[in-house]
Design an enzyme around this catalytic site. Structure first.
Site, PDB file in Angstrom:
ATOM      1  N   ARG A  11     -40.626  -3.448  47.972  1.00 11.11           N
ATOM      2  CA  ARG A  11     -40.677  -4.896  47.752  1.00 11.11           C
ATOM      3  C   ARG A  11     -40.589  -5.692  49.051  1.00 11.11           C
ATOM      4  NH1 ARG A  11     -40.763  -8.615  46.469  1.00 11.11           N
ATOM      5  NH2 ARG A  11     -38.882  -9.630  45.787  1.00 11.11           N
ATOM      6  N   ARG A  62     -33.119  -3.432  33.772  1.00  6.08           N
ATOM      7  CA  ARG A  62     -33.242  -3.540  35.231  1.00  6.08           C
ATOM      8  C   ARG A  62     -33.146  -2.181  35.925  1.00  6.08           C
ATOM      9  NH1 ARG A  62     -30.012  -8.860  36.046  1.00  6.08           N
ATOM     10  NH2 ARG A  62     -31.521 -10.331  35.203  1.00  6.08           N
ATOM     11  N   TYR A  83     -35.066 -22.260  31.005  1.00 12.62           N
ATOM     12  CA  TYR A  83     -35.489 -22.170  32.410  1.00 12.62           C
ATOM     13  C   TYR A  83     -36.457 -23.297  32.778  1.00 12.62           C
ATOM     14  CZ  TYR A  83     -33.636 -17.598  33.880  1.00 12.62           C
ATOM     15  OH  TYR A  83     -32.825 -16.576  34.269  1.00 12.62           O
ATOM     16  N   ASP A  95     -41.510  -9.916  35.023  1.00 11.47           N
ATOM     17  CA  ASP A  95     -40.462 -10.931  34.936  1.00 11.47           C
ATOM     18  C   ASP A  95     -40.723 -11.802  33.720  1.00 11.47           C
ATOM     19  OD1 ASP A  95     -39.198 -13.786  35.810  1.00 11.47           O
ATOM     20  OD2 ASP A  95     -38.175 -12.139  36.830  1.00 11.47           O
ATOM     21  N   ARG A 143     -33.184  -3.469  42.565  1.00 10.96           N
ATOM     22  CA  ARG A 143     -32.716  -3.509  43.951  1.00 10.96           C
ATOM     23  C   ARG A 143     -31.590  -2.525  44.254  1.00 10.96           C
ATOM     24  NH1 ARG A 143     -31.345  -9.705  44.494  1.00 10.96           N
ATOM     25  NH2 ARG A 143     -30.853  -9.331  42.314  1.00 10.96           N
TER      26      ARG A 143
END
Length: 367
Positions: A50, A37, A164, A86, A41
């Site tokens: 973004r 990552r 998921y 992703d 962010r």
């Protein structure tokens, strides 16, 4: 068309191959370092890029993926880039709808509930048609990196994606997905096989597009015990390594190093070390010495600083890195966190981590 037509020519010459050398078990002057990552962010410029975009729309824009992948490299002397994407693009390629819900995270509008729902999934996936945007992002980024560092491609592993697809999002227990393993083992294997085939083609396509290493994320390994891991996760992790390598050979593509990261799967370290991957990634809950003892001498280890260590003062980060390097040794080792960076982390502390790895490993290598 010959396989060569898939492989874009004329990539810039690689200037820093430390990460690839370590992955292959060759000697390095310093221990290479990157962060899961690292495009994320915690960087203000990431949030700015973004801001106006839907998350998955960003994933489908090669230009934006390239920009986000390069951002951390403008700030830090990292030894590898990892393509911004992703793991849930694979369920999307199978025909499932996934949306990013603010405050909640990725959410499937119609998760798999019954075994019959498997019939709704695409049984044959043309990865270039469905995931070509990732391949374009990789090719563009590989050129834009100008040979600065190698580019890593990745995919989620079958069990993690299955969990998921059934849970419909994150879960603390994975009870719905695990109940399939106990109640519907046959259907579970059917789904896992389908995922394995798509992931294999997806990873081979990433190498054809220019990825120089591949990481498989089994992020939800910790929800399984040793028996279920051995039945529902490990065989597919192994199958992917074998099939990807076979297809790369068949298509005359580079045999890139492969990394498997199965979070919280210490019970399976010995098996993972023999699963056909050059590198085994580790979370922070295992002692480096134990990991070395279990993995043996023929694989490179990657990890495993607690991400929360980056909240510590910079001097403390340096001490923790030094200890970690002494425990793992500076060779056959790639420094990383034991999981991804968190959004509220201070970029300067990320920089301190990267620089500490370089400084301490050089020092240890000299003496």
């Amino acid at each position: 068309a010959s396989s060569f037509s898939r492989s874009p020519k004329g990539f810039p010459k690689l200037k820093n191959d430390t990460f690839l050398r370590a992955a292959r078990g060759e000697d390095t002057e310093h221990t290479p370092v990157w962060c899961m990552r690292q495009a994320g962010r915690y960087l203000p410029e990431f949030r700015e890029t973004r801001a106006a975009q839907d998350f998955f729309a960003t994933c489908r824009s090669p230009k934006l993926c390239c920009e986000l992948t390069l951002q951390p490299l403008r700030r830090f002397p990292l030894d590898a880039a990892i393509i911004f994407s992703d793991i849930l693009v694979v369920p999307q390629a199978l025909g499932m709808e996934v949306v990013m819900v603010p405050g909640k995270g990725p959410t499937f509008t119609e998760p798999l509930k019954e075994v019959e729902d498997l019939l709704k999934l695409r049984q044959k996936v043309d990865v270039t048609a469905e995931l070509g945007y990732v391949f374009q992002a990789i090719t563009l980024t590989r050129h834009s990196l100008e040979g600065k560092v190698p580019l890593i491609g990745f995919s989620g592993a079958p069990w993690t994606l299955m969990s998921y697809m059934i849970e419909g999002g994150g879960s603390t227990t994975m009870a719905k997905a695990k109940s399939w393993l106990y109640r519907h083992p046959e259907a579970s294997h059917q789904l896992l096989r389908l995922l394995t085939d798509v992931i294999t083609d997806y990873l081979v396509g990433q190498v054809a597009a220019g990825a120089q290493a591949l990481q498989l994320f089994e992020s939800h390994a910790g929800h399984l015990g040793p028996e279920q891991f051995e039945e529902f996760a490990l065989p597919y992790i192994r199958a992917i390594a074998q099939a990807v390598k076979r297809k790369l050979k068949e298509e005359a593509l580079p045999l890139v190093p492969m990394i498997v990261f199965a979070k919280d799967a210490h019970y399976a370290l010995r098996d993972l070390a023999h699963a056909g991957y050059e590198v085994v990634g580790l979370d922070w809950t295992i002692r480096p010495q134990d990991a070395r003892a279990q993995a043996g001498k023929d694989v490179t280890l990657q990890g495993n600083l607690d991400p929360c260590a980056l909240y510590a003062p910079k001097e403390k980060i340096g001490e923790l890195v030094k200890k970690m390097l002494e425990a793992f040794g500076t060779q056959r080792y790639i420094a990383n966190l034991g999981h991804g960076l968190y959004p509220d982390m201070n970029p300067e502390h990320v920089g301190a981590f990267v620089e500490a790895v370089h400084a301490h490993s050089r020092h240890i290598n000299k003496h």
